[in-house]
Design a protein around this motif. Structure first.
Motif, PDB file in Angstrom:
ATOM      1  N   PHE A 250       0.843  -1.198   0.000  1.00  0.00           N
ATOM      2  CA  PHE A 250       0.000   0.000   0.000  1.00  0.00           C
ATOM      3  C   PHE A 250       0.875   1.244   0.000  1.00  0.00           C
ATOM      4  CE2 PHE A 250       0.781  -1.080   4.383  1.00  0.00           C
ATOM      5  CZ  PHE A 250       0.884   0.129   5.069  1.00  0.00           C
ATOM      6  N   PHE A 251       0.271   2.346  -0.431  1.00  0.00           N
ATOM      7  CA  PHE A 251       0.981   3.627  -0.488  1.00  0.00           C
ATOM      8  C   PHE A 251       0.785   4.397   0.810  1.00  0.00           C
ATOM      9  CE2 PHE A 251       0.551   2.754  -5.025  1.00  0.00           C
ATOM     10  CZ  PHE A 251       1.814   3.079  -5.481  1.00  0.00           C
ATOM     11  N   VAL A 252       1.845   5.098   1.191  1.00  0.00           N
ATOM     12  CA  VAL A 252       1.836   5.953   2.371  1.00  0.00           C
ATOM     13  C   VAL A 252       2.329   7.323   1.938  1.00  0.00           C
ATOM     14  CG1 VAL A 252       2.878   6.361   4.632  1.00  0.00           C
ATOM     15  CG2 VAL A 252       2.270   4.033   3.948  1.00  0.00           C
ATOM     16  N   GLY A 253       1.576   8.358   2.298  1.00  0.00           N
ATOM     17  CA  GLY A 253       1.999   9.723   2.030  1.00  0.00           C
ATOM     18  C   GLY A 253       2.619  10.327   3.272  1.00  0.00           C
ATOM     19  N   PHE A 254       3.445  11.348   3.077  1.00  0.00           N
ATOM     20  CA  PHE A 254       4.105  12.020   4.193  1.00  0.00           C
ATOM     21  C   PHE A 254       3.705  13.486   4.217  1.00  0.00           C
ATOM     22  CE2 PHE A 254       7.014   8.538   2.987  1.00  0.00           C
ATOM     23  CZ  PHE A 254       6.955   7.815   4.168  1.00  0.00           C
ATOM     24  N   ARG A 255       3.057  13.901   5.295  1.00  0.00           N
ATOM     25  CA  ARG A 255       2.702  15.307   5.508  1.00  0.00           C
ATOM     26  C   ARG A 255       3.865  15.958   6.252  1.00  0.00           C
ATOM     27  NH1 ARG A 255      -1.341  15.305   9.214  1.00  0.00           N
ATOM     28  NH2 ARG A 255      -2.433  13.851   7.890  1.00  0.00           N
ATOM     29  N   LEU A 256       4.623  16.808   5.546  1.00  0.00           N
ATOM     30  CA  LEU A 256       5.829  17.397   6.116  1.00  0.00           C
ATOM     31  C   LEU A 256       5.494  18.413   7.198  1.00  0.00           C
ATOM     32  CD1 LEU A 256       7.970  17.858   2.885  1.00  0.00           C
ATOM     33  CD2 LEU A 256       7.881  15.910   4.459  1.00  0.00           C
ATOM     34  N   ARG A 257       6.234  18.326   8.305  1.00  0.00           N
ATOM     35  CA  ARG A 257       6.039  19.218   9.452  1.00  0.00           C
ATOM     36  C   ARG A 257       7.218  20.152   9.680  1.00  0.00           C
ATOM     37  NH1 ARG A 257       0.946  19.531   9.694  1.00  0.00           N
ATOM     38  NH2 ARG A 257      -0.151  17.682  10.364  1.00  0.00           N
ATOM     39  N   ALA A 258       8.429  19.693   9.345  1.00  0.00           N
ATOM     40  CA  ALA A 258       9.631  20.516   9.549  1.00  0.00           C
ATOM     41  C   ALA A 258      10.793  19.826   8.862  1.00  0.00           C
ATOM     42  CB  ALA A 258       9.928  20.692  11.030  1.00  0.00           C
ATOM     43  N   GLY A 259      11.863  20.578   8.670  1.00  0.00           N
ATOM     44  CA  GLY A 259      13.071  20.024   8.093  1.00  0.00           C
ATOM     45  C   GLY A 259      14.297  20.593   8.765  1.00  0.00           C
ATOM     46  N   SER A 260      15.354  19.818   8.742  1.00  0.00           N
ATOM     47  CA  SER A 260      16.647  20.240   9.261  1.00  0.00           C
ATOM     48  C   SER A 260      17.677  19.919   8.185  1.00  0.00           C
ATOM     49  CB  SER A 260      16.958  19.496  10.563  1.00  0.00           C
ATOM     50  OG  SER A 260      18.238  19.858  11.036  1.00  0.00           O
ATOM     51  N   LEU A 261      18.223  20.953   7.579  1.00  0.00           N
ATOM     52  CA  LEU A 261      19.167  20.797   6.484  1.00  0.00           C
ATOM     53  C   LEU A 261      20.583  20.969   7.002  1.00  0.00           C
ATOM     54  CD1 LEU A 261      19.880  20.620   3.427  1.00  0.00           C
ATOM     55  CD2 LEU A 261      19.655  23.113   3.375  1.00  0.00           C
ATOM     56  N   ASN A 262      21.412  19.975   6.744  1.00  0.00           N
ATOM     57  CA  ASN A 262      22.844  20.110   6.970  1.00  0.00           C
ATOM     58  C   ASN A 262      23.455  20.209   5.585  1.00  0.00           C
ATOM     59  OD1 ASN A 262      25.616  19.622   7.285  1.00  0.00           O
ATOM     60  ND2 ASN A 262      25.251  18.580   9.229  1.00  0.00           N
TER      61      ASN A 262
END
Length: 159
Positions: free
Chosen positions: A132-144
């Motif tokens: 089955f497919f799962v979607g991701f609802r983005l909440r935050a990011g940390s970029l290095n």
């Protein structure tokens, strides 16, 4: 009195936003971190990563996998995208940690077609009944972005 040390993590810049978006759009796989429902410990797995027809992030998982059981128990996840280059210190290459909430996605022809365009080998298992497919609802990011280039990103910085 001692001064509070300066926070080395910077707010999002246009360069950081573009680097994060590039990492996301070029990633075909990532590390997925979930919380194991039996032990409460973090559990990390490598998964395929792709885009929905609408441009969101998703994956295709087996219902038999440990991470799919964890996703059903607690939708909070962390995704790590970005791979070391062929030369140099692996820690000098950009990487992005995403905090997200996972949610099952309805299987549509458009989603399957999009997935297979990016992951043609999935043709072997995409129609198996436990996938089955799962979607991701983005909440935050940390970029290095490499040494001395750390950024906090909000959902609007990532899309």
């Amino acid at each position: 009195m001692s001064e509070k040390p300066k926070d080395p993590v910077q707010p999002a810049s246009d360069e950081a936003r573009q680097m994060a978006r590039d990492l996301i759009t070029t990633a075909r796989f990532c590390a997925l971190g979930v919380l194991d429902p039996e032990t409460g410990f973090p559990f990390v797995s490598r998964i395929a990563l792709g885009a929905t027809p609408e441009g969101g992030l998703c994956t295709l998982v087996s219902g038999l996998s440990a991470h799919s059981r964890a996703l059903r128990a607690d939708p909070r996840v962390s995704l790590l995208v970005g791979e070391p280059g062929p030369k140099g210190d692996p820690l000098a290459h950009p990487r992005l940690t995403l905090l997200a909430e996972a949610e099952p996605l309805p299987r549509t022809d458009a989603l399957c077609d999009r997935w297979l365009a990016d992951h043609p080998k999935a043709k072997l298992y995409i129609d198996l009944p436990d996938f089955f497919f799962v979607g991701f609802r983005l909440r935050a990011g940390s970029l290095n972005g490499g040494f001395g280039r750390a950024f906090r990103l909000a959902p609007e910085d990532l899309g």
